[in-house]
Design an enzyme around this catalytic site. Structure first.
Site, mmCIF file in Angstrom:
data_model
loop_
_atom_site.group_PDB
_atom_site.id
_atom_site.type_symbol
_atom_site.label_atom_id
_atom_site.label_comp_id
_atom_site.label_asym_id
_atom_site.label_seq_id
_atom_site.Cartn_x
_atom_site.Cartn_y
_atom_site.Cartn_z
ATOM 1 N N SER A 132 0.808 -1.224 0.000
ATOM 2 C CA SER A 132 0.000 0.000 0.000
ATOM 3 C C SER A 132 0.833 1.263 0.000
ATOM 4 O O SER A 132 0.317 2.355 0.217
ATOM 5 C CB SER A 132 -0.899 0.014 1.239
ATOM 6 O OG SER A 132 -1.800 -1.045 1.178
ATOM 7 N N SER A 136 5.371 -1.733 4.506
ATOM 8 C CA SER A 136 5.270 -2.958 5.294
ATOM 9 C C SER A 136 6.486 -3.842 5.029
ATOM 10 O O SER A 136 6.983 -4.518 5.936
ATOM 11 C CB SER A 136 3.986 -3.719 4.956
ATOM 12 O OG SER A 136 3.971 -4.058 3.585
ATOM 13 N N ASP A 224 12.691 4.389 3.708
ATOM 14 C CA ASP A 224 11.782 3.557 4.488
ATOM 15 C C ASP A 224 12.465 2.978 5.718
ATOM 16 O O ASP A 224 11.923 3.005 6.827
ATOM 17 C CB ASP A 224 11.228 2.426 3.606
ATOM 18 C CG ASP A 224 10.642 2.956 2.308
ATOM 19 O OD1 ASP A 224 10.346 4.171 2.249
ATOM 20 O OD2 ASP A 224 10.488 2.169 1.366
HETATM 21 C C1 GLA Z 1 9.512 3.348 -2.270
HETATM 22 C C2 GLA Z 1 10.995 3.197 -1.970
HETATM 23 C C3 GLA Z 1 11.539 4.460 -1.281
HETATM 24 C C4 GLA Z 1 11.164 5.712 -2.064
HETATM 25 C C5 GLA Z 1 9.690 5.728 -2.410
HETATM 26 C C6 GLA Z 1 9.322 6.862 -3.319
HETATM 27 O O1 GLA Z 1 8.790 3.387 -1.078
HETATM 28 O O2 GLA Z 1 11.220 2.085 -1.149
HETATM 29 O O3 GLA Z 1 12.925 4.339 -1.101
HETATM 30 O O4 GLA Z 1 11.964 5.823 -3.204
HETATM 31 O O5 GLA Z 1 9.276 4.520 -3.034
HETATM 32 O O6 GLA Z 1 9.549 8.093 -2.707
#
Ligand code: GLA
Length: 449
Positions: A132, A136, A224
């Site tokens: 999503s 996760s 992330d």
């Molecule tokens: C995913 C990737 C992140 C980032 C986003 C877009 O979540 O895991 O590192 O690049 O897309 O901002």
């Protein structure tokens, strides 16, 4: 459970009393998902992002294995129990197999020089919706890594350099911190099982896990994993790269975020992967054409001049990718400033600009995401945009006070009603708070505190 207790249980930052459980005890690694507020598709271009860790998390309940095997089960039927040995090389399972995220964590730690002699056995659960755009998968990678580190007596400390190679020696202290902590946040080494021989800092771990997750095939940046490992209650996180640095920014009182799914899955290991990696390639090509690096270009006082140069040199598609990256890079700084000044109206406007840029220049939005953003704004959100990589996934809407309910009601009526034939369930739309960081604690006491 009150919200503070929920934050502790889910964020896992308060680990006091957990240290005496030793190798035979039961443990719980908790790693939050994240919502990116602004700074989308900037991290892999070396530009900052501004996410929050959220009060939804992936949990690994485990005991230390007597051997070097990892054995984990999940209550989700389509996630078959996984078993693999902590022995190099750790091979990937089939594409889309959830064990790859756990394998990525183990592999990343081993490649970083962490000796993993003991495995873990237990279960994985959580309430971060899957595929999503709420990370996760990175939460699973981080929770798995924390569990493996705990099982092998490796301390996880604050601060430290993010680019380091070998694992630090015992007794490393927090003197070399580069994480900016808000007043009152705890510092220093933590999570010691009293038998640690090695240590790794949170920043190092975030960088190692970002590299490790590429094992799953997405050329992701480091947002992330860094957000998951550095969440601070009530704070957004300005995350910078090369070197990795995290600065918490207080969210002004009374503001919340509504997260709502477009009902289209954006699998990091599936269909979205190729499109995402293609964008990363285009960005490299674009900046190669213009010359210099994104960071210098964004810092140039005359951004319009930079864009004119780009338009002259680049083919139209590459120029649009380029324009998104440099303008989004600029917006992150402006949004951070707006938050520090409690000017959330301005913050919201920047979110809307970000969405427009992702839709028109970066081409990662969908008609449904666009429609949801429109509904949220009409219902009184101060700002709204897609969050995460796009290609489906969720929107995030910035709301004050009663706007939370109004936005959720409007989305329920106008977006979900016609599609679901009824109100959305809890995982489809919810309000989130900026929450605490990933951690390991004794189990079950952590969950009932
Ligand atoms: C995913 C990737 C992140 C980032 C986003 C877009 O979540 O895991 O590192 O690049 O897309 O901002």
């Amino acid at each position: 459970m009150d919200s503070q207790a929920a934050g502790r249980a889910k964020g896992g930052g308060d680990l006091s009393g957990a240290e005496d459980r030793g190798a035979v005890g039961r443990w719980r690694a908790v790693a939050p998902g994240r919502v990116n507020l602004i700074g989308e598709h900037t991290d892999y271009n070396g530009l900052p992002v501004l996410p929050i860790a959220i009060d939804r998390a992936i949990r690994v309940d485990f005991r230390v294995a007597g051997d070097a095997m990892v054995r984990l089960a999940s209550p989700v039927v389509r996630f078959a129990p996984l078993t693999f040995q902590l022995k190099r090389p750790i091979e990937a399972a089939d594409q889309g197999d959830w064990s790859n995220y756990v394998r990525a964590a183990a592999r990343g730690l081993m490649e970083h020089g962490v000796e993993l002699r003991r495995g873990i056995e237990g279960t994985v659960s959580g309430d971060v919706p899957i595929a999503s755009g709420l990370s996760s998968s990175s939460a699973l990678v981080v929770a798995s890594a924390l569990a493996l580190l705990k099982a092998n007596g490796v301390e996880v400390g604050r601060g430290g350099a993010a680019g380091g190679g070998a694992v630090a020696v015992p007794g490393r202290r927090a003197a070399d911190q580069v994480v900016d902590q808000p007043a009152g946040a705890s510092r220093g080494l933590e999570e010691s099982a009293g038998r640690a021989e090695q240590a790794i800092s949170r920043l190092e771990l975030a960088a190692v896990m970002a590299r490790a997750e590429r094992f799953v095939g997405l050329e992701g940046g480091g947002m992330d994993q860094a957000a998951c490992l550095h969440g601070v209650e009530g704070h957004a996180l300005r995350i910078e790269f090369e070197p990795l640095r995290v600065t918490p920014v207080a969210v002004p009182e009374g503001w919340r975020w509504v997260v709502a799914s477009s009902l289209v899955r954006a699998e990091k290991s599936g269909g979205a992967r190729e499109a995402y990696n293609a964008r990363a390639r285009e960005c490299r090509e674009a900046v190669g054409g213009v010359g210099g690096g994104y960071r210098d270009l964004v810092a140039e006082p005359d951004l319009d001049g930079v864009l004119r140069r780009g338009r002259r040199i680049l083919a139209p598609v590459l120029f649009r990718r380029f324009r998104h990256v440099v303008t989004e890079g600029r917006r992150v700084g402006l949004a951070e400033e707006a938050m520090r000044n409690s000017d959330m109206g301005r913050f919201g406007k920047l979110m809307v600009q970000s969405h427009g840029s992702l839709r028109d220049d970066y081409e990662v939005s969908t008609a449904d995401l666009d429609e949801m953003v429109g509904i949220a704004l009409e219902a009184g959100a101060a700002g709204a945009r897609l969050t995460g990589a796009g290609f489906g996934g969720c929107i995030v809407a910035l709301c004050e006070g009663g706007a939370v309910e109004r936005v959720m009601e409007a989305l329920a009526m106008r977006f979900y009603g016609p599609r679901l034939g009824g109100p959305p369930e809890g995982d489809v739309m919810f309000a989130v708070r900026a929450s605490g960081e990933a951690g390991v604690g004794g189990h079950p006491p952590l969950s009932s505190r």
